[in-house]
Design a protein around this motif. Structure first.
Motif, PDB file in Angstrom:
ATOM      1  N   LEU A  45       0.840  -1.212   0.000  1.00 34.64           N
ATOM      2  CA  LEU A  45       0.000   0.000   0.000  1.00 34.64           C
ATOM      3  C   LEU A  45       0.867   1.251   0.000  1.00 34.64           C
ATOM      4  CD1 LEU A  45      -2.743  -1.077   2.580  1.00 34.64           C
ATOM      5  CD2 LEU A  45      -2.918  -1.025   0.089  1.00 34.64           C
ATOM      6  N   GLY A  46       1.805   1.306   0.938  1.00 38.77           N
ATOM      7  CA  GLY A  46       2.675   2.473   1.025  1.00 38.77           C
ATOM      8  C   GLY A  46       3.498   2.659  -0.235  1.00 38.77           C
TER       9      GLY A  46
ATOM     10  N   LEU B 137     -12.087  -3.994   2.768  1.00 39.14           N
ATOM     11  CA  LEU B 137     -11.023  -3.286   2.037  1.00 39.14           C
ATOM     12  C   LEU B 137     -10.330  -2.302   2.970  1.00 39.14           C
ATOM     13  CD1 LEU B 137     -12.892  -2.733  -1.343  1.00 39.14           C
ATOM     14  CD2 LEU B 137     -11.042  -4.339  -0.886  1.00 39.14           C
ATOM     15  N   VAL B 138      -9.557  -2.855   3.880  1.00 35.66           N
ATOM     16  CA  VAL B 138      -8.820  -2.082   4.884  1.00 35.66           C
ATOM     17  C   VAL B 138      -7.371  -2.595   4.932  1.00 35.66           C
ATOM     18  CG1 VAL B 138     -10.822  -1.467   6.300  1.00 35.66           C
ATOM     19  CG2 VAL B 138      -9.678  -3.653   6.677  1.00 35.66           C
ATOM     20  N   PRO B 139      -6.463  -1.778   5.461  1.00 41.55           N
ATOM     21  CA  PRO B 139      -5.037  -2.154   5.439  1.00 41.55           C
ATOM     22  C   PRO B 139      -4.748  -3.505   6.080  1.00 41.55           C
ATOM     23  CG  PRO B 139      -5.293   0.132   6.100  1.00 41.55           C
ATOM     24  CD  PRO B 139      -6.670  -0.438   6.022  1.00 41.55           C
TER      25      PRO B 139
ATOM     26  N   PHE C 118     -22.905   1.628   5.283  1.00 40.82           N
ATOM     27  CA  PHE C 118     -21.739   1.416   6.141  1.00 40.82           C
ATOM     28  C   PHE C 118     -21.936   1.924   7.559  1.00 40.82           C
ATOM     29  CE2 PHE C 118     -20.228   1.540   1.795  1.00 40.82           C
ATOM     30  CZ  PHE C 118     -19.339   0.484   1.737  1.00 40.82           C
TER      31      PHE C 118
ATOM     32  N   PHE D 156      -7.743  10.056  -3.978  1.00 41.15           N
ATOM     33  CA  PHE D 156      -7.194   9.484  -2.741  1.00 41.15           C
ATOM     34  C   PHE D 156      -5.805  10.015  -2.388  1.00 41.15           C
ATOM     35  CE2 PHE D 156     -10.101   6.125  -4.391  1.00 41.15           C
ATOM     36  CZ  PHE D 156     -11.117   6.394  -3.493  1.00 41.15           C
TER      37      PHE D 156
ATOM     38  N   LYS E 285      -0.278   4.504   4.357  1.00 36.61           N
ATOM     39  CA  LYS E 285      -1.099   3.383   3.905  1.00 36.61           C
ATOM     40  C   LYS E 285      -1.769   3.689   2.568  1.00 36.61           C
ATOM     41  CE  LYS E 285      -1.921   0.833   8.145  1.00 36.61           C
ATOM     42  NZ  LYS E 285      -0.864   1.412   8.953  1.00 36.61           N
ATOM     43  N   GLY E 286      -1.327   4.767   1.922  1.00 40.34           N
ATOM     44  CA  GLY E 286      -1.868   5.100   0.599  1.00 40.34           C
ATOM     45  C   GLY E 286      -3.372   5.305   0.658  1.00 40.34           C
ATOM     46  N   PHE E 287      -4.066   4.792  -0.381  1.00 43.24           N
ATOM     47  CA  PHE E 287      -5.517   5.027  -0.437  1.00 43.24           C
ATOM     48  C   PHE E 287      -6.243   4.298   0.693  1.00 43.24           C
ATOM     49  CE2 PHE E 287      -7.592   1.181  -2.180  1.00 43.24           C
ATOM     50  CZ  PHE E 287      -6.466   0.403  -2.399  1.00 43.24           C
ATOM     51  N   MET E 288      -5.599   3.310   1.302  1.00 44.83           N
ATOM     52  CA  MET E 288      -6.251   2.615   2.418  1.00 44.83           C
ATOM     53  C   MET E 288      -5.977   3.295   3.760  1.00 44.83           C
ATOM     54  SD  MET E 288      -6.632  -1.426   1.795  1.00 44.83           S
ATOM     55  CE  MET E 288      -7.467  -2.059   0.345  1.00 44.83           C
TER      56      MET E 288
ATOM     57  N   LYS F 245     -14.760   1.410   9.179  1.00 42.27           N
ATOM     58  CA  LYS F 245     -13.477   1.254   9.889  1.00 42.27           C
ATOM     59  C   LYS F 245     -12.467   2.289   9.401  1.00 42.27           C
ATOM     60  CE  LYS F 245     -14.190  -3.737   9.607  1.00 42.27           C
ATOM     61  NZ  LYS F 245     -13.808  -4.908   8.808  1.00 42.27           N
ATOM     62  N   GLU F 246     -11.398   2.447  10.182  1.00 42.88           N
ATOM     63  CA  GLU F 246     -10.267   3.250   9.704  1.00 42.88           C
ATOM     64  C   GLU F 246      -9.726   2.597   8.433  1.00 42.88           C
ATOM     65  OE1 GLU F 246      -7.054   4.067  12.295  1.00 42.88           O
ATOM     66  OE2 GLU F 246      -8.179   5.471  13.548  1.00 42.88           O
ATOM     67  N   GLY F 247      -9.473   3.412   7.425  1.00 42.12           N
ATOM     68  CA  GLY F 247      -8.913   2.894   6.179  1.00 42.12           C
ATOM     69  C   GLY F 247      -9.951   2.377   5.203  1.00 42.12           C
ATOM     70  N   ASN F 248     -11.213   2.400   5.611  1.00 42.36           N
ATOM     71  CA  ASN F 248     -12.276   1.879   4.741  1.00 42.36           C
ATOM     72  C   ASN F 248     -12.878   2.971   3.853  1.00 42.36           C
ATOM     73  OD1 ASN F 248     -15.281  -0.144   5.363  1.00 42.36           O
ATOM     74  ND2 ASN F 248     -13.718  -0.333   3.805  1.00 42.36           N
TER      75      ASN F 248
ATOM     76  N   ALA G 192     -13.121   2.545  -0.066  1.00 44.14           N
ATOM     77  CA  ALA G 192     -14.179   1.631  -0.500  1.00 44.14           C
ATOM     78  C   ALA G 192     -15.549   2.287  -0.336  1.00 44.14           C
ATOM     79  CB  ALA G 192     -14.113   0.330   0.303  1.00 44.14           C
TER      80      ALA G 192
ATOM     81  N   GLU H  21     -15.875   4.846  -3.168  1.00 40.44           N
ATOM     82  CA  GLU H  21     -16.110   4.201  -4.468  1.00 40.44           C
ATOM     83  C   GLU H  21     -17.529   3.661  -4.562  1.00 40.44           C
ATOM     84  OE1 GLU H  21     -14.328   4.440  -6.965  1.00 40.44           O
ATOM     85  OE2 GLU H  21     -12.198   4.452  -6.479  1.00 40.44           O
ATOM     86  N   ASP H  22     -18.006   3.086  -3.470  1.00 38.38           N
ATOM     87  CA  ASP H  22     -19.368   2.544  -3.458  1.00 38.38           C
ATOM     88  C   ASP H  22     -20.381   3.665  -3.673  1.00 38.38           C
ATOM     89  OD1 ASP H  22     -21.118   0.091  -2.701  1.00 38.38           O
ATOM     90  OD2 ASP H  22     -21.906   1.721  -1.447  1.00 38.38           O
TER      91      ASP H  22
END
Lengths: 83, 381
Positions: free
Chosen positions: A31-32, A61-63, B103, B137, B178-181, B229-232, B235, B238-239
């Motif tokens: 990811l990074g 779809l989480v880290p 969500f 993102f 963590k980029g886009f996540m 969630k964190e990082g969600n 998604a 996009e949804d």
């Protein structure tokens, strides 16, 4: 071929094709490094669903599940176990 | 494959057309000129059931299936000349309400959806930033967890409804590495400390849909207002955008039908060189092309609606629909102006406004270029 090898093969052929790499390390941060981004994840999800017969839900779809090859393998196996 | 609509679905569209024609078109030229959002019309739409149409009854919705919702929005597009209002409604329904429904926690659903469905509250979406548009993102807005609160810092732009909204769906990164996540979604209320709405943004069209910047300066957002969630967040985004791509276009389809009928009527009535202009092949062909575009657009759109009803996802087809309908809508608007000649260019004929409004359709919810990128990726390119 193991789950890890199948995912790595897919990523090398379809996603990391431009990166001049021979392989991916199991704990390499995907990811990074941007190897998996918001566009490639669409193809990756389709690949995981079709290859392993699982459903990748949006909330997954989480880290924790996609940070590296190891986390993806754990996610796939957990998902297969829950079927 | 069944191309027939049920009697109920046909009735939904007819009822929406009647409602829009009777209730939503007053003082349109003036409201467009002044860039005036109408809360009165917003509430009329809520009373009619627009905002709640696709949402469960327990949250004040109408529990309609997706195709019926598409037909409702298509009917509004046909009957309502206020494309800005329809754009604003769609923005709230698909990018604020739908992510909360799909969500959200029970508390979030019960806390926000009834107010949004009833029109009591207005919702806005905050993703785009001054330096991140199509590359959404890569956003810079940050969220740092401190105790029971996230502290958000950053600026959002092009936020439709922002000047009049009560609640905002804001995206920020909790971890850039963590980029886009790292992207995470938050429900921000107007009164939260550190939150403010910036200057109004003037624009070419869709002027009755107000737009502004969102400013987050050490904005304190309770942990329970994180969506998912964190990082969600990627998604979730996009949804939501896929829902918007699938449904916002229905209003454009209705607009195409309205324009087509108007052009046919004009081409039969308007005489030049002793004959109705519709008898000249150059005009008739233009109208035929409008009809072909509209019918093919309808097939694409209804297919997406049926796919989403059956599977929930329709990534490729939603991108195709967004690309095709938006570009068809602009062409239809250009043709309508051309067929009406000099009159088409006048404010009084209300076709130039459609044209100005239409230009945004290949920009919002992902540009045409991004839709082509999505399709290309899914083709393995």
């Amino acid at each position: 071929m193991t789950v890890l090898e199948k995912i790595e093969k897919f990523l090398m052929a379809e996603v990391a094709v431009d990166l001049d790499k021979e392989s991916l390390q199991p704990d390499e941060d995907l990811l990074g490094s941007g190897i998996i981004d918001s566009m490639t994840v669409i193809k990756l999800v389709l690949f995981l669903e079709e290859t392993f017969g699982i459903e990748v839900k949006d909330e997954d779809l989480v880290p924790e599940n996609f940070q590296n090859l190891n986390s993806m393998v754990e996610y796939v196996e957990r998902n297969q176990g829950n079927r | 494959m069944d191309f027939e609509l049920t009697e109920e679905q046909v009735a939904v569209k007819k009822s929406a057309v009647r409602f829009a024609q009777n209730e939503l078109n007053d003082e349109m030229i003036e409201r467009d000129r002044d860039g005036a959002f109408s809360r009165k019309l917003w509430l009329k739409c809520a009373d009619f059931g627009v905002q709640g149409a696709a949402f469960p009854r327990e949250y004040g919705g109408g529990d309609a299936d997706i195709l019926s919702t598409v037909l409702l929005m298509e009917g509004l597009g046909y009957g309502c000349k206020d494309s800005g209002l329809l754009f604003a409604l769609n923005g709230q329904m698909w990018t604020v309400q739908m992510p909360i429904l799909r969500f959200g926690s029970d508390g979030q659903k019960h806390g926000y959806l009834p107010k949004l469905c009833s029109g009591e509250w207005i919702g806005a979406h905050g993703m785009t930033e001054p330096n991140s548009g199509s590359d959404a993102f890569s956003l810079s807005t940050t969220a740092k967890l401190e105790g029971d609160y996230y502290i958000l810092n950053g600026t959002k732009t092009f936020s439709t409804n922002a000047p009049v909204a009560d609640v905002f769906m804001v995206f920020a990164t909790v971890d850039k590495s963590k980029g886009f996540m790292g992207v995470t979604a938050f429900i921000v209320e107007r009164g939260f400390p550190g939150f403010s709405v910036g200057k109004d943004i003037g624009k070419m069209g869709l002027r009755t849909a107000p737009m502004a910047e969102l400013v987050l300066e050490d904005c304190r957002v309770p942990v329970e207002n994180r969506l998912g969630k964190e990082g969600n967040g990627a998604a979730i985004f996009e949804d939501a955008i896929e829902w918007e791509r699938s449904c916002i276009l229905a209003s454009l389809l209705g607009g195409m039908e309205r324009q087509l009928e108007r052009c046919i009527e004009y081409a039969k009535r308007r005489k030049q060189f002793g004959r109705p202009i519709g008898k000249y092949q150059s005009i008739a062909n233009k109208i035929v092309d409008m009809q072909v575009r509209m019918e093919t657009a309808r097939l694409v759109l209804y297919k997406v609606a049926c796919m989403k009803q059956a599977h929930g996802k329709a990534t490729m087809d939603a991108a195709i629909a967004k690309l095709y309908l938006s570009e068809s809508w602009i062409q239809s608007c250009l043709d309508a102006v051309q067929i009406h000649g000099g009159y088409g260019y006048t404010t009084e004929f209300e076709l130039e406004r459609d044209l100005r409004d239409s230009v945004a359709s290949t920009l919002y919810s992902g540009t045409s270029e991004i839709q082509r990128n999505i399709i290309a990726r899914l083709l393995g390119l």
